[in-house]
Design a protein around this motif. Structure first.
Motif, PDB file in Angstrom:
ATOM      1  N   ALA A  47      22.535  31.107  38.889  1.00 46.92           N
ATOM      2  CA  ALA A  47      23.544  31.391  38.515  1.00 46.92           C
ATOM      3  C   ALA A  47      23.825  31.610  39.750  1.00 46.92           C
ATOM      4  CB  ALA A  47      24.487  31.650  37.393  1.00 46.92           C
ATOM      5  N   PHE A  48      24.146  33.104  40.267  1.00 48.26           N
ATOM      6  CA  PHE A  48      24.728  33.447  41.174  1.00 48.26           C
ATOM      7  C   PHE A  48      23.819  33.257  42.602  1.00 48.26           C
ATOM      8  CE2 PHE A  48      26.264  36.221  37.732  1.00 48.26           C
ATOM      9  CZ  PHE A  48      27.044  36.824  38.282  1.00 48.26           C
ATOM     10  N   CYS A  49      24.675  32.958  44.177  1.00 52.15           N
ATOM     11  CA  CYS A  49      24.032  32.900  45.175  1.00 52.15           C
ATOM     12  C   CYS A  49      24.117  34.466  45.671  1.00 52.15           C
ATOM     13  CB  CYS A  49      24.922  31.996  46.049  1.00 52.15           C
ATOM     14  SG  CYS A  49      26.620  32.037  45.918  1.00 52.15           S
ATOM     15  N   LEU A  50      24.625  35.357  45.441  1.00 53.15           N
ATOM     16  CA  LEU A  50      25.022  36.969  45.202  1.00 53.15           C
ATOM     17  C   LEU A  50      25.213  38.093  44.583  1.00 53.15           C
ATOM     18  CD1 LEU A  50      27.017  38.750  48.501  1.00 53.15           C
ATOM     19  CD2 LEU A  50      27.615  39.177  47.337  1.00 53.15           C
ATOM     20  N   CYS A 129      26.772  30.361  42.144  1.00 51.66           N
ATOM     21  CA  CYS A 129      26.643  29.078  42.889  1.00 51.66           C
ATOM     22  C   CYS A 129      27.534  27.750  42.857  1.00 51.66           C
ATOM     23  CB  CYS A 129      25.559  28.443  42.676  1.00 51.66           C
ATOM     24  SG  CYS A 129      24.179  29.575  43.027  1.00 51.66           S
ATOM     25  N   THR A 130      27.646  26.900  43.970  1.00 48.37           N
ATOM     26  CA  THR A 130      28.763  26.051  43.948  1.00 48.37           C
ATOM     27  C   THR A 130      27.941  24.727  44.672  1.00 48.37           C
ATOM     28  OG1 THR A 130      30.744  25.104  44.630  1.00 48.37           O
ATOM     29  CG2 THR A 130      30.401  27.100  45.774  1.00 48.37           C
ATOM     30  N   ILE A 146      19.237  24.584  42.759  1.00 49.38           N
ATOM     31  CA  ILE A 146      19.632  23.519  41.383  1.00 49.38           C
ATOM     32  C   ILE A 146      19.891  24.977  40.589  1.00 49.38           C
ATOM     33  CG2 ILE A 146      19.000  22.490  39.794  1.00 49.38           C
ATOM     34  CD1 ILE A 146      16.854  20.466  41.663  1.00 49.38           C
ATOM     35  N   THR A 147      21.662  24.910  40.506  1.00 48.00           N
ATOM     36  CA  THR A 147      21.705  25.525  39.188  1.00 48.00           C
ATOM     37  C   THR A 147      21.565  25.341  37.936  1.00 48.00           C
ATOM     38  OG1 THR A 147      23.692  26.973  40.506  1.00 48.00           O
ATOM     39  CG2 THR A 147      23.569  26.780  37.982  1.00 48.00           C
ATOM     40  N   ARG A 148      21.129  26.272  36.956  1.00 45.32           N
ATOM     41  CA  ARG A 148      20.832  25.560  35.421  1.00 45.32           C
ATOM     42  C   ARG A 148      21.206  25.235  34.433  1.00 45.32           C
ATOM     43  NH1 ARG A 148      16.326  22.646  36.450  1.00 45.32           N
ATOM     44  NH2 ARG A 148      15.158  22.469  38.827  1.00 45.32           N
ATOM     45  N   ASN A 149      21.423  24.938  33.593  1.00 46.24           N
ATOM     46  CA  ASN A 149      22.208  24.731  31.948  1.00 46.24           C
ATOM     47  C   ASN A 149      21.402  26.128  31.699  1.00 46.24           C
ATOM     48  OD1 ASN A 149      23.235  25.083  29.914  1.00 46.24           O
ATOM     49  ND2 ASN A 149      24.494  23.276  30.606  1.00 46.24           N
ATOM     50  N   PRO A 150      21.937  26.683  30.940  1.00 51.48           N
ATOM     51  CA  PRO A 150      21.555  28.478  29.581  1.00 51.48           C
ATOM     52  C   PRO A 150      21.144  26.961  28.576  1.00 51.48           C
ATOM     53  CG  PRO A 150      23.769  29.087  30.809  1.00 51.48           C
ATOM     54  CD  PRO A 150      24.053  27.655  31.355  1.00 51.48           C
ATOM     55  N   TRP A 151      22.101  26.553  28.603  1.00 56.06           N
ATOM     56  CA  TRP A 151      21.435  26.040  27.040  1.00 56.06           C
ATOM     57  C   TRP A 151      20.033  25.681  27.150  1.00 56.06           C
ATOM     58  CZ3 TRP A 151      23.852  26.392  22.250  1.00 56.06           C
ATOM     59  CH2 TRP A 151      24.794  26.639  22.199  1.00 56.06           C
ATOM     60  N   ASP A 152      19.712  24.833  28.613  1.00 54.24           N
ATOM     61  CA  ASP A 152      18.588  23.610  28.170  1.00 54.24           C
ATOM     62  C   ASP A 152      18.041  23.761  29.886  1.00 54.24           C
ATOM     63  OD1 ASP A 152      16.787  21.789  28.981  1.00 54.24           O
ATOM     64  OD2 ASP A 152      17.137  20.687  27.509  1.00 54.24           O
ATOM     65  N   LEU A 153      17.095  24.405  30.120  1.00 48.75           N
ATOM     66  CA  LEU A 153      17.078  24.862  31.921  1.00 48.75           C
ATOM     67  C   LEU A 153      16.926  23.391  32.475  1.00 48.75           C
ATOM     68  CD1 LEU A 153      14.838  28.070  31.426  1.00 48.75           C
ATOM     69  CD2 LEU A 153      17.322  27.886  32.695  1.00 48.75           C
ATOM     70  N   SER A 161      32.034  23.843  39.449  1.00 50.30           N
ATOM     71  CA  SER A 161      31.539  26.053  38.969  1.00 50.30           C
ATOM     72  C   SER A 161      30.959  25.438  38.348  1.00 50.30           C
ATOM     73  CB  SER A 161      33.541  26.009  38.480  1.00 50.30           C
ATOM     74  OG  SER A 161      34.370  25.914  39.160  1.00 50.30           O
ATOM     75  N   GLY A 162      29.787  25.639  38.458  1.00 41.10           N
ATOM     76  CA  GLY A 162      28.378  24.975  37.209  1.00 41.10           C
ATOM     77  C   GLY A 162      27.959  26.914  37.499  1.00 41.10           C
ATOM     78  N   GLY A 163      27.726  27.747  39.330  1.00 39.81           N
ATOM     79  CA  GLY A 163      27.216  28.517  38.847  1.00 39.81           C
ATOM     80  C   GLY A 163      27.923  29.892  37.688  1.00 39.81           C
ATOM     81  N   THR A 164      29.139  29.337  38.026  1.00 44.57           N
ATOM     82  CA  THR A 164      30.185  30.452  36.729  1.00 44.57           C
ATOM     83  C   THR A 164      30.299  30.504  36.095  1.00 44.57           C
ATOM     84  OG1 THR A 164      32.527  30.773  38.754  1.00 44.57           O
ATOM     85  CG2 THR A 164      32.940  30.347  36.429  1.00 44.57           C
ATOM     86  N   ALA A 165      30.199  28.626  35.301  1.00 41.03           N
ATOM     87  CA  ALA A 165      29.950  28.630  33.648  1.00 41.03           C
ATOM     88  C   ALA A 165      28.255  29.122  33.431  1.00 41.03           C
ATOM     89  CB  ALA A 165      30.377  27.141  33.542  1.00 41.03           C
ATOM     90  N   ALA A 166      27.564  29.053  34.211  1.00 39.32           N
ATOM     91  CA  ALA A 166      26.133  28.851  33.694  1.00 39.32           C
ATOM     92  C   ALA A 166      26.079  30.525  33.751  1.00 39.32           C
ATOM     93  CB  ALA A 166      25.477  28.851  35.075  1.00 39.32           C
ATOM     94  N   ALA A 167      26.894  31.683  33.746  1.00 39.86           N
ATOM     95  CA  ALA A 167      27.294  32.769  34.355  1.00 39.86           C
ATOM     96  C   ALA A 167      27.699  33.196  32.784  1.00 39.86           C
ATOM     97  CB  ALA A 167      27.830  33.594  35.321  1.00 39.86           C
ATOM     98  N   VAL A 168      28.491  32.708  32.681  1.00 40.52           N
ATOM     99  CA  VAL A 168      28.946  33.438  31.716  1.00 40.52           C
ATOM    100  C   VAL A 168      28.857  33.049  30.367  1.00 40.52           C
ATOM    101  CG1 VAL A 168      31.544  33.266  30.332  1.00 40.52           C
ATOM    102  CG2 VAL A 168      31.667  33.165  32.836  1.00 40.52           C
TER     103      VAL A 168
END
Length: 471
Positions: A47-50, A129-130, A146-153, A161-168
């Motif tokens: 989810a984070f690139c930095l 990540c974006t 590849i950024t992945r979904n917390p509900w199913d990797l 804004s996938g990194g943003t949503a996954a982080a939250v």
């Protein structure tokens, strides 16, 4: 306090502020907990690139001191927040998911959103990540993977804004700032089961302005509607660098959140009149959610707004924006670009000036039609996305065309064209345990109304958290 999560990582920003105020927790404790969870889960999620743990802990320590002295700095003092890596942040590179951006250059300017977060006392954790230049509704890129979904990797969190949503969603900070040019806040909010708000265009100042033009909005990602309202209060403060921004309205978007939906006129449009492939579990969940709003006193009418699918308008203008960026790259930079971005740019290069002007005129007609439709209805209710989260895939996995880019999200992009406020909030899970999103769209400048209706539904139907957050 009662009813709080067992971990500080799973507290909303509103809950954290209450804990700070009462002395039951400190910003330093909350930030340490979040950083520990990032260290544990980010290798799986990407989810984070930095992540700048040192700077975050220093900011949290300073915030803790302010709270202990009774001198909280602002509305988000001590709240851990992340920022999408399209938004300039002083001291950190903004790489936009792209190998074409040189990290070794001065990074000495905050974008308006970043500046407002600092002024409000937020603890900045890092960048999320974006895809390259936010170019698609999935979050993958040659630079960050590849950024992945917390509900199913195995699934995508959506994009851009996938990194943003996954982080939250995973509790890696309760708030994050995303961008939305064709659904890029609402798509990942729907796929990750959290709240994503695209405010009215210009409500949140941006600088530099997006190369994709006046479809591009900045907005909050949060685990609650109250948190989204709180973050909008901060982000909507004025900044003269954005000449397209709205004048500040001085509004506290938390006021009136609990006023409910009784008497509101909601147009329920399960297909917008043209979406042919809505997943049956998505359709059923959204229909149940709209019935909840009716049970709460809203006047719900099943009616379409009477528009044709504006996919061609959206993707045409989008591809032209991509071509503009592409044309400013050197041959060496073009050689390392995301193949999806390259494909979009090449499609954009085929448009003539006259064709672009025709798209602009068609967009204007759409916007006028929707403004008139909203004179008869307070809100439009639709699915957020037509499908649940699909497989997480690498950049360049499929040929790029309008249908591949956005055909599976027919409910998001019309309201970028019209610039209306729209929110996605969770309204259930599929049998496979994937989140489903309800979208509520308001009239232009009706941000408070959208938040109020979303809060009414959220109160009646609280959202679950992903299992990954508790691991």
């Amino acid at each position: 306090m009662t009813g709080l999560p067992t971990s500080l990582c799973d507290c909303t920003a509103t809950q954290l502020l209450a804990l700070y105020r009462s002395g039951q927790a400190s910003p330093l404790e909350a930030t340490r907990a979040v950083l520990q969870r990032i260290e544990r889960l980010n290798p799986q999620l990407n989810a984070f690139c930095l992540v700048d743990a040192e700077a975050a802990l220093a900011a949290a320590e300073a915030s803790t001191g302010r709270w202990q002295r009774g001198q909280a700095q602002g509305a988000l003092d001590g709240v851990p927040v992340s920022i999408k890596d399209l938004i300039l942040t002083k001291g950190w590179p903004t790489l936009r998911g792209s190998h074409t951006v040189d990290a070794d250059q001065p990074w000495d300017v905050d974008a308006p959103a970043t500046a407002r977060l600092r002024e409000a006392g937020a603890v900045l954790l890092g960048k999320t990540c974006t895809p390259e230049f936010g170019c698609k509704g999935e979050t993958n890129s040659p630079r960050t993977g590849i950024t992945r979904n917390p509900w199913d990797l195995s699934r995508t969190p959506g994009g851009s804004s996938g990194g943003t949503a996954a982080a939250v969603a995973a509790g890696l900070g309760p708030l994050s700032v995303g961008t939305d040019g064709a659904g890029s806040v609402r798509i990942p909010a729907a796929f990750c089961g959290n709240v994503g708000l695209k405010p009215s265009f210009g409500r949140v100042p941006a600088w530099p302005l997006s190369p994709y033009g006046s479809v591009a909005h900045l907005g909050p990602h949060a685990m609650s509607v109250a948190d989204a309202a709180l973050l909008l209060n901060v982000l909507s403060q004025p900044d003269a660098r954005d000449w397209t921004s709205l004048p500040p309205d001085g509004r506290d978007y938390r006021i009136g959140l609990e006023d409910g939906v009784r008497g509101l006129r909601i147009a329920f449009s399960p297909t917008l009149g043209y979406a042919k492939n809505v997943h049956p579990e998505v359709a059923a969940a959204v229909e149940r959610a709209v019935q909840v709003l009716a049970d709460l006193g809203a006047h719900v009418e099943a009616v379409d707004p009477g528009i044709d699918d504006p996919l061609e308008i959206t993707t045409g203008l989008w591809f032209v924006g991509a071509a503009t960026v592409w044309s400013g790259l050197t041959p060496q930079q073009q050689a390392v670009a995301d193949p999806d971005f390259r494909a979009e740019a090449e499609l954009g290069l085929g448009f003539s000036a006259q064709q672009v002007q025709q798209l602009v005129l068609r967009r204007g007609a759409l916007g006028s039609h929707l403004r008139q439709f909203m004179q008869r209805h307070d809100l439009i209710a639709t699915p957020s996305v037509a499908v649940p989260a699909f497989e997480a895939r690498p950049a360049g996995h499929s040929p790029m065309d309008p249908a591949a880019m956005l055909g599976w999200t027919p409910f998001s992009y019309p309201f970028n064209l019209s610039q209306q406020p729209a929110i996605s909030l969770p309204c259930g899970l599929t049998r496979a345990g994937l989140p489903i999103g309800l979208q509520l769209v308001g009239p232009m400048f009706g941000d408070a109304l959208v938040l109020r209706a979303a809060r009414a539904y959220e109160t009646a139907h609280p959202a679950p958290r992903p299992p990954l957050a508790g691991r």
